[in-house]
Design a protein around this motif. Structure first.
Motif, short mmCIF file in Angstrom:
data_model
loop_
_atom_site.label_atom_id
_atom_site.label_comp_id
_atom_site.label_asym_id
_atom_site.label_seq_id
_atom_site.Cartn_x
_atom_site.Cartn_y
_atom_site.Cartn_z
N PRO A 123 -37.49 -2.26 -72.07
CA PRO A 123 -36.07 -2.10 -71.37
C PRO A 123 -35.37 -0.93 -72.17
O PRO A 123 -35.52 -0.85 -73.46
CB PRO A 123 -35.34 -3.46 -71.16
N ILE A 124 -34.90 -0.08 -71.41
CA ILE A 124 -34.11 0.93 -71.80
C ILE A 124 -32.58 1.01 -71.30
O ILE A 124 -32.57 0.39 -70.24
CB ILE A 124 -34.82 2.79 -71.77
N VAL A 125 -31.75 1.31 -72.07
CA VAL A 125 -30.33 1.44 -71.71
C VAL A 125 -29.63 2.73 -71.24
O VAL A 125 -28.77 2.90 -70.50
CB VAL A 125 -29.39 0.79 -72.93
N CYS A 126 -30.37 3.78 -71.87
CA CYS A 126 -29.82 5.00 -71.51
C CYS A 126 -31.00 6.25 -71.27
O CYS A 126 -32.04 5.91 -72.46
CB CYS A 126 -28.81 5.43 -72.29
N ALA B 65 -29.39 2.96 -59.61
CA ALA B 65 -29.79 1.77 -58.85
C ALA B 65 -30.35 0.55 -59.70
O ALA B 65 -30.10 -0.60 -59.33
CB ALA B 65 -30.99 2.20 -57.76
N ASP B 66 -30.90 0.72 -60.89
CA ASP B 66 -31.30 0.01 -61.96
C ASP B 66 -30.37 -0.42 -63.00
O ASP B 66 -30.69 -1.09 -63.76
CB ASP B 66 -32.68 0.41 -62.48
N GLY B 67 -29.14 0.12 -63.03
CA GLY B 67 -28.12 0.10 -63.93
C GLY B 67 -28.36 0.52 -65.21
O GLY B 67 -27.82 -0.10 -66.21
N VAL B 68 -29.17 1.64 -65.42
CA VAL B 68 -29.54 2.43 -66.86
C VAL B 68 -28.66 3.57 -66.76
O VAL B 68 -28.40 4.09 -65.87
CB VAL B 68 -30.98 2.74 -66.57
N ALA B 69 -27.92 3.62 -67.85
CA ALA B 69 -26.97 4.53 -68.25
C ALA B 69 -27.67 6.12 -68.34
O ALA B 69 -28.90 6.18 -68.78
CB ALA B 69 -26.14 4.54 -69.38
#
Length: 165
Positions: free
Chosen positions: A51-54, A75-79
């Motif tokens: 998983p990546i956060v940004c 849409a996936d909540g990734v910054a």
């Protein structure tokens, strides 16, 4: 931790480097992972590994190659963290930006930041500054209300900057 290219997105796999970072994350040595200067394919590849956060790529009113990627990440909540959020404008683009700023009685860079803040809820801005005056302009962008007409005029600045699908 970020896997970053040296001079903009370059095609190719990032699996080896990103896989090593994912292993460090599994060992508890890294909390979050992100990518920078990545193509959409590389972002997809990285997300398949861990998983990546940004994602941090060049993006602003004039350089909007990542429009589809930003929407997908939102849409996936990734910054998405745009770098160079206030640069790269041609004189013609600057005059359009200046026209909106004049109507709103504010600085053009405040308008550029306001547009970015309205672009997508997953955009996180880090506009650098070298003076108190620029800091004030940056902060003013957060409080600007852009009309549908302003947004349409500003959207035209980036027409032609996104690759055709």
């Amino acid at each position: 931790m970020c896997v970053c290219a040296q001079a903009g997105p370059r095609p190719g796999s990032l699996a080896e480097a990103f896989g090593a970072l994912a292993e460090l994350q599994r060992e508890g040595l890294i909390r979050h992972l992100g990518v920078s200067n990545a193509t959409e394919e590389q972002v997809t590849e990285a997300r398949g590994i861990a998983p990546i956060v940004c994602v941090q790529n060049m993006y602003n009113l004039a350089h909007r190659h990542d429009d589809a990627l930003i929407d997908r990440l939102a849409a996936d909540g990734v910054a998405y963290v745009p770098f160079f959020p206030l640069g790269g404008f041609t004189p013609l683009q600057s005059s359009a930006l200046s026209a909106v700023a004049a109507r709103l009685e504010t600085a053009p860079m405040s308008v550029a930041l306001a547009w970015l803040l309205r672009r997508s809820p997953n955009l996180l801005l880090i506009p650098g500054t070298s003076s108190t005056a620029h800091l004030r302009e940056n902060v003013a962008g957060a409080g600007l209300s852009l009309s549908p007409e302003d947004l349409a005029e500003l959207d035209e600045i980036g027409v032609g900057s996104a690759p055709a699908n």
